[in-house]
Motif scaffolding. Structure first.
Motif, PDB file in Angstrom:
ATOM      1  N   GLY A   1     -20.971  33.202  -7.693  1.00  0.00           N
ATOM      2  CA  GLY A   1     -19.173  33.418  -7.534  1.00  0.00           C
ATOM      3  C   GLY A   1     -18.316  32.745  -6.209  1.00  0.00           C
ATOM      4  O   GLY A   1     -17.793  33.170  -5.902  1.00  0.00           O
ATOM      5  N   GLY A   2     -19.274  32.811  -4.999  1.00  0.00           N
ATOM      6  CA  GLY A   2     -19.120  32.275  -3.856  1.00  0.00           C
ATOM      7  C   GLY A   2     -18.882  32.855  -2.891  1.00  0.00           C
ATOM      8  O   GLY A   2     -18.771  34.352  -3.185  1.00  0.00           O
ATOM      9  N   PRO A   3     -17.845  32.831  -1.321  1.00  0.00           N
ATOM     10  CA  PRO A   3     -17.934  33.758  -1.136  1.00  0.00           C
ATOM     11  C   PRO A   3     -17.122  34.490  -0.836  1.00  0.00           C
ATOM     12  O   PRO A   3     -16.390  34.677  -2.046  1.00  0.00           O
ATOM     13  CB  PRO A   3     -17.093  32.633   0.261  1.00  0.00           C
ATOM     14  N   ASN A   4     -17.047  35.872  -0.808  1.00  0.00           N
ATOM     15  CA  ASN A   4     -16.369  37.221  -1.286  1.00  0.00           C
ATOM     16  C   ASN A   4     -16.178  38.343   0.103  1.00  0.00           C
ATOM     17  O   ASN A   4     -17.464  38.243   0.994  1.00  0.00           O
ATOM     18  CB  ASN A   4     -17.346  38.145  -2.470  1.00  0.00           C
ATOM     19  N   SER A   5     -15.338  38.462  -0.514  1.00  0.00           N
ATOM     20  CA  SER A   5     -14.728  40.298   0.365  1.00  0.00           C
ATOM     21  C   SER A   5     -15.846  41.176   0.086  1.00  0.00           C
ATOM     22  O   SER A   5     -16.615  41.301  -0.889  1.00  0.00           O
ATOM     23  CB  SER A   5     -13.867  40.364   0.690  1.00  0.00           C
ATOM     24  N   ARG A   6     -16.538  42.059   1.646  1.00  0.00           N
ATOM     25  CA  ARG A   6     -16.874  43.603   0.862  1.00  0.00           C
ATOM     26  C   ARG A   6     -16.266  43.876  -0.227  1.00  0.00           C
ATOM     27  O   ARG A   6     -17.307  44.858  -0.687  1.00  0.00           O
ATOM     28  CB  ARG A   6     -17.014  43.813   2.421  1.00  0.00           C
ATOM     29  N   ALA A   7     -15.210  44.093   0.088  1.00  0.00           N
ATOM     30  CA  ALA A   7     -14.625  45.335  -0.799  1.00  0.00           C
ATOM     31  C   ALA A   7     -14.996  44.389  -2.232  1.00  0.00           C
ATOM     32  O   ALA A   7     -14.738  45.621  -3.068  1.00  0.00           O
ATOM     33  CB  ALA A   7     -13.118  45.407  -0.147  1.00  0.00           C
ATOM     34  N   GLN A   8     -14.882  43.385  -2.363  1.00  0.00           N
ATOM     35  CA  GLN A   8     -15.035  42.586  -3.255  1.00  0.00           C
ATOM     36  C   GLN A   8     -16.152  43.217  -4.051  1.00  0.00           C
ATOM     37  O   GLN A   8     -16.816  43.296  -5.541  1.00  0.00           O
ATOM     38  CB  GLN A   8     -14.278  40.713  -3.756  1.00  0.00           C
TER      39      GLN A   8
ATOM     40  N   ALA B   1     -21.815  48.523   3.044  1.00  0.00           N
ATOM     41  CA  ALA B   1     -21.833  48.495   4.991  1.00  0.00           C
ATOM     42  C   ALA B   1     -23.430  47.632   5.392  1.00  0.00           C
ATOM     43  O   ALA B   1     -23.616  47.207   5.815  1.00  0.00           O
ATOM     44  CB  ALA B   1     -21.439  49.038   5.394  1.00  0.00           C
ATOM     45  N   VAL B   2     -24.296  48.765   5.322  1.00  0.00           N
ATOM     46  CA  VAL B   2     -25.547  48.860   5.734  1.00  0.00           C
ATOM     47  C   VAL B   2     -26.324  47.674   5.002  1.00  0.00           C
ATOM     48  O   VAL B   2     -26.674  46.989   5.760  1.00  0.00           O
ATOM     49  CB  VAL B   2     -26.530  50.180   4.494  1.00  0.00           C
TER      50      VAL B   2
ATOM     51  N   ARG C   1      -7.805  44.429   6.611  1.00  0.00           N
ATOM     52  CA  ARG C   1      -7.906  43.613   6.372  1.00  0.00           C
ATOM     53  C   ARG C   1     -10.074  42.994   5.718  1.00  0.00           C
ATOM     54  O   ARG C   1     -10.599  43.692   7.089  1.00  0.00           O
ATOM     55  CB  ARG C   1      -7.794  42.294   6.417  1.00  0.00           C
ATOM     56  N   SER C   2     -10.473  43.125   4.851  1.00  0.00           N
ATOM     57  CA  SER C   2     -12.131  43.136   5.067  1.00  0.00           C
ATOM     58  C   SER C   2     -12.646  41.340   5.268  1.00  0.00           C
ATOM     59  O   SER C   2     -11.970  41.061   5.387  1.00  0.00           O
ATOM     60  CB  SER C   2     -12.345  43.284   3.414  1.00  0.00           C
ATOM     61  N   HIS C   3     -13.632  41.217   5.709  1.00  0.00           N
ATOM     62  CA  HIS C   3     -13.801  40.086   6.313  1.00  0.00           C
ATOM     63  C   HIS C   3     -14.871  39.052   4.708  1.00  0.00           C
ATOM     64  O   HIS C   3     -16.063  40.042   4.171  1.00  0.00           O
ATOM     65  CB  HIS C   3     -15.562  40.283   6.941  1.00  0.00           C
TER      66      HIS C   3
END
Length: 393
Positions: A20-27, A40-41, A65-67
């Motif tokens: 899926g390519g780059p994605n946020s931690r939330a997604q 997160a761990v 905002r998530s990274h």
């Protein structure tokens, strides 16, 4: 690449980022069954390995905002698709995007040593162009059955000198990275699954019509290889009782009637018997004919060439009709060198499958040409090795 995911959760995250390519931690959290703290761990542990890197801030979903996270940009995979008469070599990034691709003619009958000298020279050329400092892994396809766990060809009918050759071990030493080996049509199926027409299909057949005929069988998103690696060898299903002799030693095989070699032979016969002025002219000019000549003659409206394509498509369709009734796939993909014959071939295959298989199996069954052409196999090779490396050690 020395690091490997430590557990199934990390492996799942790596594959999600690959596909899926780059994605946020939330997604990413929306797609895996992990609590926010556990996610997160695992992400932090992957960041420590260097397999993934931070990639800026993600779009706001409300609150902090998530990274974004992405696979390490420096990761490089080598995809190698060895056919009977040519070889494709490509470099991809971790998301399996092709960064560089070389195709060269090659005769697999020259044996593994000569073929791999050529493959290594092509890989070195790609490396020298600045696309890769080294390779983190390589996926290799060969045109014959493979004992998958060991990466060894097994009794391949068109590959003298390859039986039992330690492909994975030999190339791993030469390239200095992990190597996985599979049948070339399985890699084509994996390529179309990752980036082609089969992206959203779990159960499908991928038929490669080239010098020989093979079929990649994908069940529940995974390639089915069979007990000894010979699943999908449909070119040696009998199409004509007591018919033409085949290279495998039997008679009447589909491959003896419709493959690159069979089509060239029949085209030359049509030319020498005066049934096609177009093919005769091409034979006089080149001294031999190929599937490319048949495609060009058919495009010019040559009746004999069109008949050869339809007859081959009909025979292939008859074999596929039985497979469709047996397997009930959601899609049939047709690829390989002979697909230059295009929609005349496709129409003949479709006619036979839709006519002979039960409506329940074919009512919503697309039969389509592959999207990726010669890059399907090399993308599949990169997919194969990344599946291995993105699994827990």
């Amino acid at each position: 690449m020395t690091a490997r995911p430590a557990n199934a959760h990390q492996a799942r995250l790596l594959r999600l980022l690959r596909d899926g390519g780059p994605n946020s931690r939330a997604q990413l959290g929306d797609q895996v069954d992990l609590s926010r703290s556990k996610l997160a761990v695992e992400v932090d542990r992957l960041l420590e390995t260097g397999l993934v890197v931070a990639d800026g801030l993600a779009a706001s979903r409300g609150g902090r905002r998530s990274h974004n996270i992405r696979l390490a940009p420096a990761l490089r995979f080598l995809g190698v698709d060895i056919g009977a008469t040519s070889v494709d070599v490509a470099v991809t990034n971790a998301e399996l995007e092709v960064l560089g691709h070389i195709n060269q003619p090659m005769d697999v009958r020259e044996g593994p040593v000569a073929v791999f000298e050529q493959v290594l020279a092509m890989a070195a050329k790609l490396k020298a162009s600045g696309l890769a400092e080294g390779f983190d892994g390589a996926g290799i396809g060969v045109p014959g059955p493979v004992r998958f766990p060991e990466g060894v060809p097994v009794a391949p009918p068109i590959m003298p000198g390859w039986d039992g050759f330690p492909v994975r071990e030999a190339l791993s030493q030469e390239l200095g990275c992990p190597v996985m080996v599979d049948n070339d049509v399985n890699l084509m199926a994996m390529g179309e699954q990752h980036a082609g027409v089969a992206r959203s299909v779990g159960d499908f057949l991928c038929v490669k019509i080239g010098t020989g005929i093979g079929c990649g069988i994908v069940v529940g998103g995974e390639v089915h290889r069979g007990t000894t690696g010979s699943a999908g060898d449909i070119g040696h299903i009998q199409a004509e009782p007591d018919g033409r002799p085949c290279a495998c030693g039997n008679r009447g095989c589909l491959e003896a009637y419709f493959s690159g070699a069979a089509l060239a032979r029949d085209a030359e016969e049509a030319a020498t018997q005066g049934r096609s002025a177009e093919l005769a002219a091409r034979l006089d000019e080149a001294g031999r004919l190929s599937a490319v000549d048949v495609a060009a003659a058919a495009a010019a409206g040559d009746a004999a060439a069109l008949d050869l394509i339809r007859e081959g498509g009909n025979r292939t369709g008859q074999v596929l009709a039985a497979l469709v009734s047996f397997f009930n796939p959601g899609l049939v993909v047709i690829g390989g060198g002979v697909t230059g014959l295009g929609h005349t071939l496709l129409a003949a295959i479709r006619t036979q499958v839709y006519r002979q298989s039960l409506p329940l199996a074919t009512g919503n069954l697309p039969i389509v040409l592959g999207e990726l052409g010669p890059t399907a196999g090399v993308i599949g090779g990169a997919r194969l090795i990344s599946d291995h490396l993105f699994s827990p050690a």
